[in-house]
Design a protein around this motif. Structure first.
Motif, PDB file in Angstrom:
ATOM      1  N   ALA A   2       1.739 -18.381   8.230  1.00 21.57           N
ATOM      2  CA  ALA A   2       0.978 -19.332   8.169  1.00 21.57           C
ATOM      3  C   ALA A   2      -0.019 -18.830   9.283  1.00 21.57           C
ATOM      4  N   HIS A   3       0.337 -18.048  10.048  1.00 20.24           N
ATOM      5  CA  HIS A   3      -1.257 -18.323  11.203  1.00 20.24           C
ATOM      6  C   HIS A   3      -1.979 -17.294  11.555  1.00 20.24           C
ATOM      7  N   ILE A   4      -1.819 -15.823  10.074  1.00 19.86           N
ATOM      8  CA  ILE A   4      -2.786 -14.831   9.960  1.00 19.86           C
ATOM      9  C   ILE A   4      -3.566 -16.072   9.463  1.00 19.86           C
ATOM     10  N   GLY A   5      -4.757 -15.757   9.917  1.00 17.09           N
ATOM     11  CA  GLY A   5      -6.239 -16.272   9.284  1.00 17.09           C
ATOM     12  C   GLY A   5      -6.865 -14.977   8.035  1.00 17.09           C
ATOM     13  N   PRO A   6      -8.078 -15.309   8.623  1.00 20.41           N
ATOM     14  CA  PRO A   6      -9.339 -13.997   7.811  1.00 20.41           C
ATOM     15  C   PRO A   6      -8.160 -12.500   7.960  1.00 20.41           C
ATOM     16  N   ALA A   7      -8.575 -11.624   6.643  1.00 18.93           N
ATOM     17  CA  ALA A   7      -8.140  -9.923   7.235  1.00 18.93           C
ATOM     18  C   ALA A   7      -8.919  -9.468   6.640  1.00 18.93           C
ATOM     19  N   ILE A   8      -9.004  -7.353   6.811  1.00 16.34           N
ATOM     20  CA  ILE A   8      -9.343  -6.404   6.008  1.00 16.34           C
ATOM     21  C   ILE A   8      -8.412  -5.716   5.152  1.00 16.34           C
ATOM     22  N   VAL A   9      -9.009  -5.479   3.877  1.00 13.54           N
ATOM     23  CA  VAL A   9      -8.036  -4.572   3.555  1.00 13.54           C
ATOM     24  C   VAL A   9      -8.666  -3.187   3.285  1.00 13.54           C
ATOM     25  N   PHE A  10      -7.707  -2.640   3.779  1.00 19.31           N
ATOM     26  CA  PHE A  10      -8.631  -0.752   4.039  1.00 19.31           C
ATOM     27  C   PHE A  10      -7.433  -0.631   2.793  1.00 19.31           C
ATOM     28  N   PRO A  11      -8.530   0.232   2.130  1.00 19.18           N
ATOM     29  CA  PRO A  11      -7.934   1.676   0.769  1.00 19.18           C
ATOM     30  C   PRO A  11      -6.850   2.387   1.656  1.00 19.18           C
ATOM     31  N   LEU A  12      -5.860   2.921   0.721  1.00 22.30           N
ATOM     32  CA  LEU A  12      -4.988   4.048   1.521  1.00 22.30           C
ATOM     33  C   LEU A  12      -5.191   5.118   0.651  1.00 22.30           C
ATOM     34  N   GLY A  13      -5.633   5.507   1.414  1.00 25.17           N
ATOM     35  CA  GLY A  13      -6.702   7.387   0.589  1.00 25.17           C
ATOM     36  C   GLY A  13      -7.756   7.322  -0.187  1.00 25.17           C
ATOM     37  N   PRO A  15     -11.718   7.286  -2.567  1.00 23.61           N
ATOM     38  CA  PRO A  15     -12.292   6.735  -3.731  1.00 23.61           C
ATOM     39  C   PRO A  15     -11.739   7.381  -4.370  1.00 23.61           C
ATOM     40  N   GLY A  16     -11.661   6.907  -5.534  1.00 22.62           N
ATOM     41  CA  GLY A  16     -10.756   7.708  -6.868  1.00 22.62           C
ATOM     42  C   GLY A  16      -9.181   8.529  -6.461  1.00 22.62           C
ATOM     43  N   ASN A  17      -8.576   7.993  -5.335  1.00 27.23           N
ATOM     44  CA  ASN A  17      -7.455   8.410  -5.558  1.00 27.23           C
ATOM     45  C   ASN A  17      -6.774   7.633  -4.626  1.00 27.23           C
ATOM     46  N   VAL A  18      -5.783   6.326  -4.282  1.00 25.56           N
ATOM     47  CA  VAL A  18      -5.891   5.164  -3.881  1.00 25.56           C
ATOM     48  C   VAL A  18      -4.385   4.578  -4.154  1.00 25.56           C
ATOM     49  N   ARG A  19      -3.944   5.380  -2.810  1.00 24.13           N
ATOM     50  CA  ARG A  19      -2.403   4.937  -3.083  1.00 24.13           C
ATOM     51  C   ARG A  19      -1.752   3.581  -3.090  1.00 24.13           C
ATOM     52  N   GLY A  20      -2.546   2.800  -2.535  1.00 21.28           N
ATOM     53  CA  GLY A  20      -2.096   1.287  -1.897  1.00 21.28           C
ATOM     54  C   GLY A  20      -3.265   1.034  -1.492  1.00 21.28           C
ATOM     55  N   VAL A  21      -2.534   0.018  -0.855  1.00 19.02           N
ATOM     56  CA  VAL A  21      -3.925  -0.781   0.535  1.00 19.02           C
ATOM     57  C   VAL A  21      -2.998  -1.176   1.889  1.00 19.02           C
ATOM     58  N   LEU A  22      -3.867  -0.981   3.115  1.00 18.70           N
ATOM     59  CA  LEU A  22      -3.394  -1.451   4.149  1.00 18.70           C
ATOM     60  C   LEU A  22      -4.296  -2.761   4.688  1.00 18.70           C
ATOM     61  N   THR A  23      -3.109  -4.029   4.864  1.00 19.39           N
ATOM     62  CA  THR A  23      -3.966  -5.296   5.328  1.00 19.39           C
ATOM     63  C   THR A  23      -3.691  -5.602   6.652  1.00 19.39           C
ATOM     64  N   VAL A  24      -4.799  -6.074   7.308  1.00 18.93           N
ATOM     65  CA  VAL A  24      -4.807  -6.220   8.542  1.00 18.93           C
ATOM     66  C   VAL A  24      -5.817  -7.132   8.861  1.00 18.93           C
ATOM     67  N   GLY A  25      -4.661  -8.456   9.777  1.00 20.73           N
ATOM     68  CA  GLY A  25      -6.101  -9.748   9.789  1.00 20.73           C
ATOM     69  C   GLY A  25      -5.668 -10.302  11.804  1.00 20.73           C
ATOM     70  N   ARG A  26      -5.984 -11.144  11.361  1.00 19.09           N
ATOM     71  CA  ARG A  26      -5.697 -11.817  12.898  1.00 19.09           C
ATOM     72  C   ARG A  26      -6.149 -13.462  12.799  1.00 19.09           C
ATOM     73  N   ARG A  27      -5.508 -13.688  13.838  1.00 19.79           N
ATOM     74  CA  ARG A  27      -4.619 -15.031  13.987  1.00 19.79           C
ATOM     75  C   ARG A  27      -6.044 -16.369  14.126  1.00 19.79           C
ATOM     76  N   HIS A  28      -6.206 -17.120  13.087  1.00 20.80           N
ATOM     77  CA  HIS A  28      -7.285 -18.684  13.440  1.00 20.80           C
ATOM     78  C   HIS A  28      -7.581 -18.573  14.093  1.00 20.80           C
ATOM     79  N   GLY A  29      -8.853 -18.290  14.518  1.00 23.22           N
ATOM     80  CA  GLY A  29     -10.083 -19.070  15.296  1.00 23.22           C
ATOM     81  C   GLY A  29      -9.794 -17.689  16.391  1.00 23.22           C
ATOM     82  N   ALA A  30      -9.187 -16.489  16.181  1.00 23.78           N
ATOM     83  CA  ALA A  30      -9.488 -14.781  16.590  1.00 23.78           C
ATOM     84  C   ALA A  30     -10.889 -14.518  16.301  1.00 23.78           C
ATOM     85  N   ALA A  31     -10.668 -13.999  17.796  1.00 27.93           N
ATOM     86  CA  ALA A  31     -12.485 -13.299  17.538  1.00 27.93           C
ATOM     87  C   ALA A  31     -12.649 -12.325  16.689  1.00 27.93           C
ATOM     88  N   PRO A  32     -13.708 -11.895  15.539  1.00 24.18           N
ATOM     89  CA  PRO A  32     -14.125 -10.830  14.947  1.00 24.18           C
ATOM     90  C   PRO A  32     -13.405  -9.581  15.571  1.00 24.18           C
TER      91      PRO A  32
END
Length: 271
Positions: A2-13, A15-32
């Motif tokens: 619940a303490h995780i706020g906005p997140a960015i999703v990065f493809p693992l691989g 374009p055209g050959n993505v094996r998964g995704v890596l999600t990196v989030g920041r706390r609510h109210g934290a700087a971008p």
């Protein structure tokens, strides 16, 4: 989470050959995330995807290597071990009329029976080697052929010689596989019921042009003349080939006019 706020999703691989995704989030109210950190994480995700791809490729190469070893062992068992046992058994059977003592005849007969049992065990091993991963794969033509030949052996009264070409590593499925098995069953049935053969050789392969071929050769009485039942079966074989754009070829197996045998070739293109 619940303490995780906005997140960015990065493809693992890449374009055209993505094996998964890596999600990196920041706390609510934290700087971008600053652009430099985003770039570092994106580069890490790309490298991680490459590492996953390499690991998958290595695992697939090891799997294929294992399958090739199994195929080689199965071919060696059939082409070397079984054929030698079969030839030895035939030689022993040929000496039976020359044996006068009943106890010796009994021992030789027992040895021949034991060799027949050994051949059956080896064929079962070949089937197990060639029917790998059937639970996780589409139905396999190689395994189907081995099973069919085993099934037809009692009707023939002997085990046919079987050669499965390296081209069958190509996946053959659907109508081509079903029709090929049906054609092989009809050809072996004809050899058993009409040809009076003492030897039948079966070869199945896919050539470089992608043509599936089923060849059945026997040393029997030759091509039929007025045998309506066998003619009907041959018409069925031709129809099965034509249905898939292929053809049926028939001819004598050898130049011996007394027992010329029959060479049957059933060809269909794949794809």
């Amino acid at each position: 989470m619940a303490h995780i706020g906005p997140a960015i999703v990065f493809p693992l691989g890449v374009p055209g050959n993505v094996r998964g995704v890596l999600t990196v989030g920041r706390r609510h109210g934290a700087a971008p995330f600053p652009p430099a950190q985003v770039g570092v994480v994106a580069a890490f995700a790309t490298q991680a995807g490459v590492a996953l791809e390499l690991a998958a490729s290595r695992a697939e190469a090891e799997r294929l290597s294992l399958f090739e070893d199994r195929d080689r062992i199965a071919r060696d068992l059939h082409d070397l071990v079984i054929q030698r046992l079969y030839a030895t058994g035939m030689s022993l059977e040929g000496t039976m009329p020359m044996i006068t003592r009943p106890e010796v005849r009994s021992r030789v007969s027992g040895a021949v029976d034991a060799m027949d049992d050994t051949i059956k065990d080896i064929r079962a091993t070949i089937f197990a080697l060639q029917a790998r991963d059937q639970a996780d794969r589409e139905p396999d033509l190689r395994a189907g052929i081995v099973t069919l030949v085993e099934e037809m052996t009692p009707l023939l009264g002997f085990a046919p010689s079987l050669r499965l070409g390296s081209g069958l590593r190509t996946q053959v499925a659907g109508d081509a596989m079903n029709e090929a098995l049906a054609a092989l069953r009809e050809a072996l049935s004809n050899a058993a019921r009409h040809a009076g053969a003492s030897q039948v050789d079966v070869t199945v392969d896919v050539d470089d042009a992608g043509v599936l071929s089923v060849q059945v050769t026997d040393d029997g009485t030759g091509l039929p003349t007025a045998d309506g039942g066998r003619r009907s079966g041959l018409r069925n074989l031709a129809a099965r080939a034509e249905k898939l754009g292929g053809e049926l070829r028939l001819g004598p197996a050898q130049d011996n006019k007394t027992r010329p045998g029959t060479k049957l070739e059933w060809h269909v293109p794949l794809g």
